[in-house]
Design an enzyme around this catalytic site. Structure first.
Site, PDB file in Angstrom:
ATOM      1  N   GLU A   1      37.557  43.749  45.574  1.00 34.08           N
ATOM      2  CA  GLU A   1      36.797  43.109  44.491  1.00 34.08           C
ATOM      3  C   GLU A   1      36.019  41.879  44.961  1.00 34.08           C
ATOM      4  OE1 GLU A   1      39.225  42.306  41.081  1.00 34.08           O
ATOM      5  OE2 GLU A   1      39.693  44.408  40.757  1.00 34.08           O
TER       6      GLU A   1
ATOM      7  N   GLU B   1      42.697  50.795  41.640  1.00 36.41           N
ATOM      8  CA  GLU B   1      43.489  49.986  40.705  1.00 36.41           C
ATOM      9  C   GLU B   1      43.101  50.371  39.287  1.00 36.41           C
ATOM     10  OE1 GLU B   1      43.439  45.651  40.973  1.00 36.41           O
ATOM     11  OE2 GLU B   1      43.466  45.761  43.160  1.00 36.41           O
TER      12      GLU B   1
HETATM   13  C1  BGP Z   1      42.481  42.760  39.979  1.00 39.29           C
HETATM   14  C2  BGP Z   1      42.985  42.238  41.300  1.00 39.29           C
HETATM   15  C3  BGP Z   1      44.468  42.155  41.413  1.00 39.29           C
HETATM   16  C4  BGP Z   1      45.231  41.919  40.129  1.00 39.29           C
HETATM   17  C5  BGP Z   1      44.629  42.620  38.920  1.00 39.29           C
HETATM   18  C6  BGP Z   1      45.174  42.179  37.580  1.00 39.29           C
HETATM   19  O1  BGP Z   1      41.282  42.142  39.663  1.00 39.29           O
HETATM   20  O2  BGP Z   1      42.525  43.021  42.371  1.00 39.29           O
HETATM   21  O3  BGP Z   1      44.773  41.262  42.438  1.00 39.29           O
HETATM   22  O4  BGP Z   1      45.666  40.648  39.972  1.00 39.29           O
HETATM   23  O5  BGP Z   1      43.241  42.482  38.869  1.00 39.29           O
HETATM   24  O6  BGP Z   1      44.466  41.092  37.078  1.00 39.29           O
HETATM   25  P1  BGP Z   1      45.128  39.718  36.694  1.00 39.29           P
HETATM   26  O7  BGP Z   1      46.126  39.458  37.744  1.00 39.29           O
HETATM   27  O8  BGP Z   1      44.030  38.715  36.722  1.00 39.29           O
HETATM   28  O9  BGP Z   1      45.693  39.909  35.348  1.00 39.29           O
END
Ligand code: BGP
Length: 458
Positions: A162, A360
């Protein structure tokens, strides 16, 4: 109805070094920022409090096995491997990553390895981070070292996770260090990240390693409020800024001409060198990881831009709160499963149907203990979330999209940046006090789905 997936479909989950490993030698921007502003982190919990993968990797890999993963993505910590970013390699880190990679392979779980997941070594940030081309070179060296050390056993590499997020967080919207709000600096960071990516790809090709190399992008489909040309244009510009600023370079080897023209007309282009174009063209990938959490809904602006205001993406659109949208209230993100299908169709129709997988997808929920039944979190909502998304992914595959797998965020509940442990995403519940791990209902559901390579849904 039964949804069956192609043979050898990748079933697994994703995580990252900083969010799971725990204490390390090299300082990152997160350690530095947390030490100065702990109030920025939910309940004041910082990146030291993790699920201690550094100690528990062996038993955690057993758990992955129990969840019937055939693949698993995590990242190497640049700061652990090379504490100052550019100097000596830390032999303990080499041992650690060797052990993890070997154990995954031994257990039949294919390691997918990311090189940079938001965790800039502080020593590199001190010299300007991604604003400095020396950091681009230091990253390329780090990537090459990883390929040399682990490339015989890691066959799926991802240069960045990302990459738009550190741009947004660190240089536009103040949710990552260094907390700058400045579009041109943001554009420079994005541009140099693309150059760093391309240099790593070049090094990988030059080394003739056995596997493949790609990148993981969070693609956020931009839906206009209406088909009115003003709304459509607003959505197009949001798409250019947040998706195509990385998608086009890595799949087409060049930037969208209208993005370049737009930034040029507002004097926001980063400084370029003549040889950059060649380098960017060399950065084309073998495999795209797609992270999908939420769509972006936009409309044209209703008010005029204040010409004195700092230049921002929102000069061109307003965010649109669609009535009746389904929300995940804990994270504040819309849940829209057809988005996964729209992403795949866009890749199929406009980008030559690249090899890709969902790297993801997931749902963070607060206070999951309230769903405990007989000692186990009964997270039916997560099972519904996954099966909805999988049914749309399945539709994409049945219409010819080249999607090779599905990884969830995440394996064990982990530390989530500024949200720390507020929202839990895991297949496995983590008791932060005792570090005890307990498989949730969704973990069992996923294990069965992976085993059968299919699931059933009404
Ligand atoms: C994505 C990232 C992860 C993870 C996930 C959940 O953007 O790659 O590292 O953290 O989001 O989001 P958050 O942790 O901000 O709730």
């Amino acid at each position: 109805m039964k949804y069956a997936f192609p043979d050898n479909f990748w079933w697994g989950s994703a995580s990252s070094a900083l969010q799971t490993e725990g204490a390390r030698e090299g300082e990152t921007t997160w350690d530095y920022w947390f030490a100065r502003e702990p109030n920025r982190f939910h309940n004041g919990v910082g990146p030291q409090q993790t699920s201690t993968f550094y100690q528990n990797w062996k038993t955690d890999i057993q758990l992955l096995k129990q969840l019937n993963h055939n693949s698993f993505r995590t990242s190497i910590s640049w700061a652990r491997l090379i504490p100052d970013g550019i100097g000596e390699v830390n032999p303990e880190a080499v041992d650690f990553y060797n052990q993890v990679i070997d154990e995954l392979n031994e257990q039949g779980i294919t390691p997918f390895i990311t090189l940079f997941h938001f965790d800039m070594p502080m020593a590199m940030q001190e010299i300007g981070g991604w604003e400095n081309r020396d950091v681009v070179d230091a990253y390329a060296r780090y990537a090459q070292i990883c390929f040399e050390l682990f490339g015989d056993r890691v066959l799926h590499w991802f240069t960045f996770n990302e990459p738009i997020v550190p741009v947004e967080g660190g240089y536009l919207y103040d949710f990552h260090y260094p907390n700058v709000v400045d579009f041109r600096r943001a554009a420079t960071v994005a541009y140099h990240t693309v150059l760093a990516h391309a240099k790593a790809v070049q090094a990988y090709r030059a080394g003739h390693y056995a596997g493949e190399i790609g990148i993981v992008l969070n693609l956020t489909p931009s839906y206009p409020r209406s088909q009115n040309p003003a709304d459509v244009k607003a959505a197009h510009i949001a798409d250019l800024m947040f998706n195509r600023s990385f998608l086009d370079p890595v799949l087409r080897g060049e930037y969208p001409a209208d993005l370049v023209a737009l930034l040029k007309s507002y004097d926001q282009l980063p400084a370029c060198k003549p040889e950059d174009g060649f380098l960017i063209a060399e950065g084309k990938i073998d495999l795209l990881g797609v992270n999908y959490y939420q769509p972006r809904r936009v409309k044209c602006r209703d008010s005029a831009v204040n010409p004195q205001a700092p230049f921002m993406p929102e000069w061109f659109f307003d965010n649109y709160e669609m009535p009746g949208r389904k929300m995940n209230p804990y994270r504040g993100w819309e849940i829209y499963a057809p988005g996964i299908y729209d992403i795949l169709v866009n890749l199929r129709d406009n980008y030559d149907n690249p090899r890709c997988f969902i790297s993801e997808n997931g749902m963070g929920v607060e206070n999951e203990q309230r769903f405990i039944e007989n000692g186990q979190i009964n997270d039916q909502y997560r099972i519904e979330f996954i099966s909805e998304h999988l049914s749309w992914l399945h539709k994409g595959i049945s219409e010819g999209c080249n999607c090779l797998g599905y990884h969830m965020w995440t394996f064990i509940d982990n530390w989530s940046w500024c949200n720390a442990y507020k929202n839990r995403y895991g297949f496995i519940q983590l008791d932060l006090e005792t570090q005890q791990r307990t498989i949730k209902k969704s973990g069992e559901w996923f294990a069965a789905t992976a085993l059968n390579n299919s699931f059933e849904k009404e």
